[in-house]
Structures are given as structure tokens and as C-alpha cells.
Motif scaffolding. Structure first.
Motif, PDB file in Angstrom:
ATOM      1  N   CYS A   1      -4.405  -3.448   5.766  1.00 34.76           N
ATOM      2  CA  CYS A   1      -4.573  -2.836   4.444  1.00 34.76           C
ATOM      3  C   CYS A   1      -4.602  -3.907   3.356  1.00 34.76           C
ATOM      4  O   CYS A   1      -5.431  -3.849   2.438  1.00 34.76           O
ATOM      5  CB  CYS A   1      -3.452  -1.835   4.191  1.00 34.76           C
ATOM      6  SG  CYS A   1      -3.609  -0.934   2.630  1.00 34.76           S
TER       7      CYS A   1
ATOM      8  N   ARG B   1      -7.694  -4.741   0.691  1.00 35.77           N
ATOM      9  CA  ARG B   1      -7.495  -4.828  -0.752  1.00 35.77           C
ATOM     10  C   ARG B   1      -7.983  -6.170  -1.283  1.00 35.77           C
ATOM     11  O   ARG B   1      -8.587  -6.241  -2.363  1.00 35.77           O
ATOM     12  CB  ARG B   1      -6.021  -4.613  -1.080  1.00 35.77           C
ATOM     13  CG  ARG B   1      -5.537  -3.193  -0.820  1.00 35.77           C
ATOM     14  CD  ARG B   1      -4.031  -3.094  -0.942  1.00 35.77           C
ATOM     15  NE  ARG B   1      -3.579  -3.427  -2.293  1.00 35.77           N
ATOM     16  CZ  ARG B   1      -2.320  -3.688  -2.615  1.00 35.77           C
ATOM     17  NH1 ARG B   1      -1.386  -3.690  -1.657  1.00 35.77           N
ATOM     18  NH2 ARG B   1      -1.989  -3.968  -3.854  1.00 35.77           N
TER      19      ARG B   1
ATOM     20  N   GLU C   1     -13.424  -0.083  -0.719  1.00 37.47           N
ATOM     21  CA  GLU C   1     -12.984   1.245  -1.137  1.00 37.47           C
ATOM     22  C   GLU C   1     -13.221   2.325  -0.092  1.00 37.47           C
ATOM     23  O   GLU C   1     -12.638   3.399  -0.170  1.00 37.47           O
ATOM     24  CB  GLU C   1     -13.697   1.637  -2.440  1.00 37.47           C
ATOM     25  CG  GLU C   1     -13.386   0.706  -3.607  1.00 37.47           C
ATOM     26  CD  GLU C   1     -14.152   1.071  -4.860  1.00 37.47           C
ATOM     27  OE1 GLU C   1     -15.052   1.945  -4.779  1.00 37.47           O
ATOM     28  OE2 GLU C   1     -13.858   0.485  -5.919  1.00 37.47           O
ATOM     29  N   LYS C   2     -14.084   2.042   0.891  1.00 37.76           N
ATOM     30  CA  LYS C   2     -14.383   3.048   1.914  1.00 37.76           C
ATOM     31  C   LYS C   2     -14.620   2.345   3.247  1.00 37.76           C
ATOM     32  O   LYS C   2     -15.514   1.502   3.363  1.00 37.76           O
ATOM     33  CB  LYS C   2     -15.612   3.871   1.522  1.00 37.76           C
ATOM     34  CG  LYS C   2     -15.804   5.140   2.343  1.00 37.76           C
ATOM     35  CD  LYS C   2     -16.905   6.007   1.750  1.00 37.76           C
ATOM     36  CE  LYS C   2     -16.960   7.372   2.417  1.00 37.76           C
ATOM     37  NZ  LYS C   2     -18.000   8.240   1.818  1.00 37.76           N
TER      38      LYS C   2
ATOM     39  N   GLN D   1      -3.988   5.521   8.380  1.00 34.22           N
ATOM     40  CA  GLN D   1      -4.644   5.837   7.119  1.00 34.22           C
ATOM     41  C   GLN D   1      -3.697   5.840   5.925  1.00 34.22           C
ATOM     42  O   GLN D   1      -4.118   5.565   4.793  1.00 34.22           O
ATOM     43  CB  GLN D   1      -5.333   7.197   7.229  1.00 34.22           C
ATOM     44  CG  GLN D   1      -6.374   7.258   8.341  1.00 34.22           C
ATOM     45  CD  GLN D   1      -7.133   8.568   8.360  1.00 34.22           C
ATOM     46  OE1 GLN D   1      -7.311   9.203   7.332  1.00 34.22           O
ATOM     47  NE2 GLN D   1      -7.587   8.974   9.534  1.00 34.22           N
TER      48      GLN D   1
ATOM     49  N   ILE E   1      -4.745   5.109   2.004  1.00 32.52           N
ATOM     50  CA  ILE E   1      -4.861   6.220   1.051  1.00 32.52           C
ATOM     51  C   ILE E   1      -4.003   5.972  -0.181  1.00 32.52           C
ATOM     52  O   ILE E   1      -4.401   6.250  -1.309  1.00 32.52           O
ATOM     53  CB  ILE E   1      -4.469   7.547   1.732  1.00 32.52           C
ATOM     54  CG1 ILE E   1      -5.495   7.911   2.804  1.00 32.52           C
ATOM     55  CG2 ILE E   1      -4.350   8.673   0.705  1.00 32.52           C
ATOM     56  CD1 ILE E   1      -5.094   9.081   3.682  1.00 32.52           C
ATOM     57  N   SER E   2      -2.801   5.397   0.041  1.00 35.10           N
ATOM     58  CA  SER E   2      -1.902   5.131  -1.090  1.00 35.10           C
ATOM     59  C   SER E   2      -2.463   4.078  -2.030  1.00 35.10           C
ATOM     60  O   SER E   2      -2.033   3.968  -3.175  1.00 35.10           O
ATOM     61  CB  SER E   2      -0.524   4.692  -0.584  1.00 35.10           C
ATOM     62  OG  SER E   2      -0.599   3.434   0.049  1.00 35.10           O
ATOM     63  N   HIS E   3      -3.457   3.316  -1.560  1.00 33.30           N
ATOM     64  CA  HIS E   3      -4.122   2.320  -2.411  1.00 33.30           C
ATOM     65  C   HIS E   3      -5.560   2.744  -2.724  1.00 33.30           C
ATOM     66  O   HIS E   3      -6.417   1.904  -3.031  1.00 33.30           O
ATOM     67  CB  HIS E   3      -4.110   0.944  -1.738  1.00 33.30           C
ATOM     68  CG  HIS E   3      -2.746   0.310  -1.727  1.00 33.30           C
ATOM     69  ND1 HIS E   3      -1.922   0.344  -0.617  1.00 33.30           N
ATOM     70  CD2 HIS E   3      -2.062  -0.343  -2.685  1.00 33.30           C
ATOM     71  CE1 HIS E   3      -0.800  -0.277  -0.892  1.00 33.30           C
ATOM     72  NE2 HIS E   3      -0.847  -0.705  -2.132  1.00 33.30           N
ATOM     73  N   ASN E   4      -5.815   4.048  -2.606  1.00 33.13           N
ATOM     74  CA  ASN E   4      -7.112   4.635  -2.961  1.00 33.13           C
ATOM     75  C   ASN E   4      -8.269   4.062  -2.145  1.00 33.13           C
ATOM     76  O   ASN E   4      -9.381   3.889  -2.657  1.00 33.13           O
ATOM     77  CB  ASN E   4      -7.388   4.448  -4.461  1.00 33.13           C
ATOM     78  CG  ASN E   4      -6.367   5.147  -5.323  1.00 33.13           C
ATOM     79  OD1 ASN E   4      -6.032   6.312  -5.089  1.00 33.13           O
ATOM     80  ND2 ASN E   4      -5.859   4.452  -6.331  1.00 33.13           N
ATOM     81  N   ILE E   5      -8.007   3.777  -0.883  1.00 34.64           N
ATOM     82  CA  ILE E   5      -9.058   3.340   0.033  1.00 34.64           C
ATOM     83  C   ILE E   5      -9.316   4.479   1.014  1.00 34.64           C
ATOM     84  O   ILE E   5      -8.406   4.923   1.716  1.00 34.64           O
ATOM     85  CB  ILE E   5      -8.662   2.061   0.795  1.00 34.64           C
ATOM     86  CG1 ILE E   5      -8.368   0.923  -0.184  1.00 34.64           C
ATOM     87  CG2 ILE E   5      -9.773   1.659   1.767  1.00 34.64           C
ATOM     88  CD1 ILE E   5      -7.813  -0.322   0.477  1.00 34.64           C
ATOM     89  N   GLU E   6     -10.549   4.963   1.044  1.00 33.26           N
ATOM     90  CA  GLU E   6     -10.892   6.087   1.915  1.00 33.26           C
ATOM     91  C   GLU E   6     -11.162   5.596   3.337  1.00 33.26           C
ATOM     92  O   GLU E   6     -11.818   4.576   3.539  1.00 33.26           O
ATOM     93  CB  GLU E   6     -12.132   6.808   1.368  1.00 33.26           C
ATOM     94  CG  GLU E   6     -12.507   8.064   2.150  1.00 33.26           C
ATOM     95  CD  GLU E   6     -13.708   8.778   1.560  1.00 33.26           C
ATOM     96  OE1 GLU E   6     -14.207   9.707   2.222  1.00 33.26           O
ATOM     97  OE2 GLU E   6     -14.153   8.392   0.453  1.00 33.26           O
TER      98      GLU E   6
END
Length: 234
Positions: free
Chosen positions: A110, A114, A119-120, A136, A140-145
Motif C-alpha cells: 500500500c 501511494r 488510484e485504481k 483491500q 481503501i482507507s487511502h482512497n485507492i480502489e
């Protein structure tokens, strides 16, 4: 020098890669072939872990892996890693039961995503890694799908990992099948990178095979391990 404890056998091929890569990367970084990191390896039964997971025996998995970590702790490991993605399904529960610090392959992957401002991402690995949300959550907590293949594709990927890659078998047709699935995820979901969420996958899929960012979880994990050893060495 800090001593590294490795939970191996999950799977065997990855265990060999971790051992060799940690040594070679450490020597390269320190600039000497006459220095070696100190490693302990506790090689456990991957198939036993898989059977427990298939039967929904999560508590037994936690006990099995916790016991493995505690054995490494008892012989003097300063920190412990698990050289597989699947056992991280119970990483948090294990860390709560042991004193020795553990380095998570999921968290390190993760962090890498970053750093790359992705982002995806697509995710492939064993069915346990793709079906559950343990991998996941930090993304998700870092806005990555995170996108995973469909159910049929997941079954195919899992079967090929267990029957072939975990036994050191690299099949050209399997490689083509995996790359086709990744291409579909690029076209249909617009993923910017693919997480190789099984530490044996780099045997099959190389960086040059991909048109998007590869996130080789084993390599990311190993680099972190070497950084920790090297920092302590200095």
C-alpha cells in the motif's frame, strides 16, 4: 545486526526467493560479498493452512501461524515476516498474540502504491486473497480502489497458483491466460497497476510483460526487510 525470522513454506518457491534475494540485496547495498544477514526460517505446511481456510477454521489458522511466529521469536528473531500474501488474512490477530514485531506485505505494498500516486489497482492472487477484504482495507482507507477478476477467473487463477506455481511449474499457456485477465481489467476497469498478490506470481509475470505499474509484493516486502537490516547495520 538484527536477526530476521521468516515464516516459509507459504509457498516453498517464495521461501527460496526470499532467502536468496535478502542475501543478495543486503550484500549489494552494503557493498560487500563478505557480509551476510542472519536469518531464521520456519518452514510450515502451506497445504494445511489452505485446508483450514477452505473449511472456515480461522481460529485454527491463527493458532497455527502464531505458533510458527513464536518459535522464531524463541530462537532470537528480532522481527518476523511471512513470505506469502494469503496468511496476512490473519496478520493483525497474530501480531496481537506475539511480542516480536512483524512486517506486513500488505501495508508495504500500500505504501508503494501511494508513492506511485496510483488510484485504481487490480489484484490477483489466491482465492483467499481475492475474495477477502484484508488486502483491500489499507488501500481503501487511502482512497485507492481495488478491482479483482470475476469469480470464474478467480477460480482459474487460484487453481493455477496451487497446482503449478507453488510447485515451481511455469507454463506458457498459464502466463497467457493471466495476462489476458489483466488486459481485460485494464480495458474494462481502467486499472493503473496490478498487484501481484501471490509471492510466486513473479515467476510467471515479469515487469516487461505489463503496460501498467506492476506491484510485486514479494520484491516490495524483501526491499523493506533489507532496509531494516541495513539501517541497523549502520
Amino acid at each position: 545486526m538484527r536477526k530476521v525470522g521468516i515464516i516459509g513454506g507459504i509457498g516453498p518457491e517464495a521461501t527460496v526467493d526470499y532467502y536468496q534475494s535478502i542475501i543478495s540485496k543486503f550484500q549489494e547495498k552494503i557493498g560487500s560479498k563478505e557480509e551476510l544477514p542472519e536469518l531464521f526460517i520456519n518452514s510450515i505446511n502451506m497445504y494445511k493452512m489452505f485446508r483450514l481456510l477452505m473449511n472456515g477454521q480461522t481460529e485454527e489458522v491463527i493458532h497455527y501461524l502464531t505458533d510458527a511466529v513464536q518459535k522464531l521469536e524463541s530462537v532470537g528473531a528480532d522481527f518476523v515476516v511471512m513470505c506469502g500474501n494469503t496468511p496476512h488474512i490473519v496478520f493483525d490477530q497474530i501480531q496481537q498474540k506475539v511480542q516480536v514485531p512483524m512486517i506486513s506485505i500488505v501495508e508495504e505494498t500500500c505504501l508503494k502504491a501511494r508513492e506511485l500516486s496510483l488510484e485504481k489497482l487490480g489484484l490477483i492472487g489466491t482465492k483467499f486473497t481475492m475474495e477477502n477484504d484484508f488486502f483491500q482495507k489499507p488501500f481503501i482507507s487511502h482512497n485507492i480502489e481495488i478491482v479483482v477478476p470475476n469469480q470464474t477467473e478467480q477460480e482459474y487463477i487460484h487453481r493455477k497458483i496451487v497446482e503449478e506455481l507453488e510447485n515451481g511449474i511455469v507454463n506458457k499457456e498459464t502466463k497467457e491466460g493471466f495476462l489476458t485477465i489483466i488486459a481485460e481489467m485494464i480495458n474494462q476497469n481502467g486499472i493503473q497497476g496490478i498487484i501481484l498478490g501471490c509471492t510466486e506470481l513473479p515467476m510467471l509475470i515479469k515487469n516487461e510483460d505489463l503496460t501498467i505499474h506492476p506491484l510485486n509484493t514479494a520484491e516490495i516486502h524483501i526491499n523493506k526487510i533489507v532496509d531494516i537490516i541495513f539501517e541497523d547495520q549502520n
